[in-house]
Design an enzyme around this catalytic site. Structure first.
Site, mmCIF file in Angstrom:
data_model
loop_
_atom_site.group_PDB
_atom_site.id
_atom_site.type_symbol
_atom_site.label_atom_id
_atom_site.label_comp_id
_atom_site.label_asym_id
_atom_site.label_seq_id
_atom_site.Cartn_x
_atom_site.Cartn_y
_atom_site.Cartn_z
ATOM 1 N N LYS A 105 -9.281 -0.421 -6.081
ATOM 2 C CA LYS A 105 -9.356 0.212 -4.766
ATOM 3 C C LYS A 105 -10.693 0.895 -4.588
ATOM 4 C CE LYS A 105 -7.931 1.987 -0.832
ATOM 5 N NZ LYS A 105 -6.836 2.896 -0.516
ATOM 6 N N HIS A 129 1.445 5.391 -1.724
ATOM 7 C CA HIS A 129 1.076 6.560 -2.528
ATOM 8 C C HIS A 129 2.348 7.185 -3.079
ATOM 9 C CE1 HIS A 129 -3.101 6.605 -1.043
ATOM 10 N NE2 HIS A 129 -2.552 6.120 0.058
ATOM 11 N N HIS A 160 -10.668 1.045 1.520
ATOM 12 C CA HIS A 160 -10.484 2.046 2.574
ATOM 13 C C HIS A 160 -11.727 1.917 3.455
ATOM 14 C CE1 HIS A 160 -8.967 5.975 4.218
ATOM 15 N NE2 HIS A 160 -10.176 5.870 4.759
ATOM 16 N N HIS A 204 0.854 -1.212 0.000
ATOM 17 C CA HIS A 204 0.000 0.000 0.000
ATOM 18 C C HIS A 204 0.881 1.251 0.000
ATOM 19 C CE1 HIS A 204 -3.946 1.991 1.314
ATOM 20 N NE2 HIS A 204 -3.085 2.970 1.081
ATOM 21 N N ASP A 245 1.226 2.569 3.579
ATOM 22 C CA ASP A 245 0.382 3.746 3.343
ATOM 23 C C ASP A 245 1.208 5.019 3.397
ATOM 24 O OD1 ASP A 245 -1.902 5.098 2.668
ATOM 25 O OD2 ASP A 245 -2.694 5.196 4.704
ATOM 26 N N HIS A 247 -4.847 -0.637 5.735
ATOM 27 C CA HIS A 247 -4.394 0.146 6.897
ATOM 28 C C HIS A 247 -5.337 0.039 8.090
ATOM 29 C CE1 HIS A 247 -7.158 2.812 4.827
ATOM 30 N NE2 HIS A 247 -6.260 3.223 3.963
HETATM 31 O O1 DOR Z 1 -3.625 9.459 5.450
HETATM 32 C C1 DOR Z 1 -3.941 9.140 4.320
HETATM 33 N N1 DOR Z 1 -3.357 9.698 3.235
HETATM 34 N N2 DOR Z 1 -4.900 8.235 4.141
HETATM 35 C C2 DOR Z 1 -5.402 7.948 2.943
HETATM 36 O O2 DOR Z 1 -6.303 7.158 2.871
HETATM 37 C C3 DOR Z 1 -4.909 8.651 1.735
HETATM 38 C C4 DOR Z 1 -3.567 9.169 1.932
HETATM 39 C C5 DOR Z 1 -3.148 10.159 0.876
HETATM 40 O O3 DOR Z 1 -3.350 9.885 -0.309
HETATM 41 O O4 DOR Z 1 -2.604 11.199 1.235
HETATM 42 ZN ZN ZN Z 2 -3.540 4.943 1.428
#
Ligand code: DOR
Ligand code: ZN
Length: 347
Positions: free
Chosen positions: A102, A15, A139, A13, A250, A177
């Protein structure tokens, strides 16, 4: 123990964003992990195979050329919207472009405004995903503003996830998460049918961290950290050796200015030291022997992939997490545990 060697771990997971931020953060994930499940919540969500293929190309182009990172494999995901095309999901999955889809409940978190407003309407999509074996990554928070933010995950499990799993008994699901005892209990009760990722930060902080001596925006993420009893339940689950629990950081970069403001963004950037943070937790729980399962074996097994061939070694060595990382345009990211001393170091 002074040294731990593991099969090359994966991050289930992540980003990575896009453009110059992608270039700045990707080396950290690629240095630590063999593969990563890439979240599709770009400002224009990734919904089609061609968008995912071109995002994957941009990621591969942004990889530094050294041997430590060049082997990195991004595994792409589709962003489910109210009008997602089932044909696109099937084509993308069968062509190996999509590894999963997702589900963001609309407005649950960063860049989720295109998310799903009514999960029931996606029944045909879930039916097809179940048929082709495409994992659904969730999520897991309700978005009703009347629900206390600390209860949103537990209520999601009760009101949304349990009915969904009952209706689609063959659907492969990962609850992303997880942050609560309720999620841990639920995953255990599913006996391997449902997987769960656990972040390093949710193993390390509880909700007090957001208010320690003042408002601490760099400890704000979604789902938000919960009470201490929940953190302890997560630590027990992660270090138990149970194959349904696996590593997903995450890691979610935001420029400092987007976090330190009146309405700051949710997200914790942990890619810089992810394995070190997990190793510290597993050591504290006397469970370093369970780290390889959690970090390198359970995830691939759940996704039906082979574990990586390579090995990584962590050594017992103090080092200090930098206060900031520079990103383009004069901006900075503040890493999780900035300024703190960590006890393990990835070689
Ligand atoms: O804290 C988070 N940041 N939770 C999420 O679900 C998305 C992520 C983000 O893309 O910044
Ligand atoms: Zn995430």
């Amino acid at each position: 123990m002074q040294e731990v060697t593991l099969r090359q771990p994966d991050d289930w997971h992540v980003h990575l964003r896009d453009g110059s931020v992608l270039e700045a953060v990707l080396p950290y994930t690629a240095r630590q992990f063999g593969r990563a499940i890439i979240m599709p919540n770009l400002s224009t969500p990734v919904t089609t195979p061609s968008q995912a293929a071109s995002y994957r190309r941009r990621i591969l182009q942004a990889l530094p050329e050294d041997a430590n990172t060049a082997r990195f494999m991004p595994l792409m995901t589709a962003y489910l919207t109210d009008d997602i095309q089932v044909g696109d999901l099937v084509e993308g999955f069968q062509d190996g472009v999509f590894h999963a889809a997702k589900l963001y409940p609309a407005n649950a978190t960063t860049n989720s405004s295109h998310g799903v407003t009514d999960i029931k309407k996606l029944a045909p999509v879930f039916r097809k995903m179940q048929e082709i074996g495409m994992p659904l990554l969730i999520h897991g928070e309700v978005t009703n503003p009347d629900v206390d933010i600390f209860d949103r995950e537990a209520i999601f499990i009760r009101d949304v996830l349990k009915p969904l799993i009952n209706e689609f008994s063959g659907l492969k699901v990962v609850l992303e998460h997880i942050t609560t005892q309720q999620s841990v209990d639920f995953i255990r009760s599913m006996e391997g049918r449902v997987g769960a990722t656990i972040t390093a930060h949710h193993l390390i902080i509880n909700r007090n961290a957001m208010f320690q001596g003042g408002l601490r925006p760099h400890h704000y993420c979604l789902p938000v950290a919960k009470r201490e009893e929940h953190r302890l339940a997560l630590r027990e689950a992660a270090t138990s050796g149970h194959p349904a629990f696996f590593l997903g950081t995450d890691t979610a970069p935001h420029p400092v200015g987007a976090k330190e403001m009146d309405c700051g963004c949710a997200g914790i950037f942990s890619a810089l030291s992810a394995l070190e943070l997990y190793a510290q937790v597993f050591e504290e729980e006397n469970a370093l022997d369970k780290l390889e399962g959690f970090a390198s074996l359970h995830g691939p097994a759940f996704y039906g992939l082979k574990a990586n061939e390579g090995l990584v070694t962590l050594v017992k060595q103090d080092w200090q997490v930098p206060e900031h990382l520079d990103i383009p345009d004069g901006q900075q990211i503040r890493p999780f545990q900035a300024g703190e001393t960590l006890r393990w170091k990835l070689l």
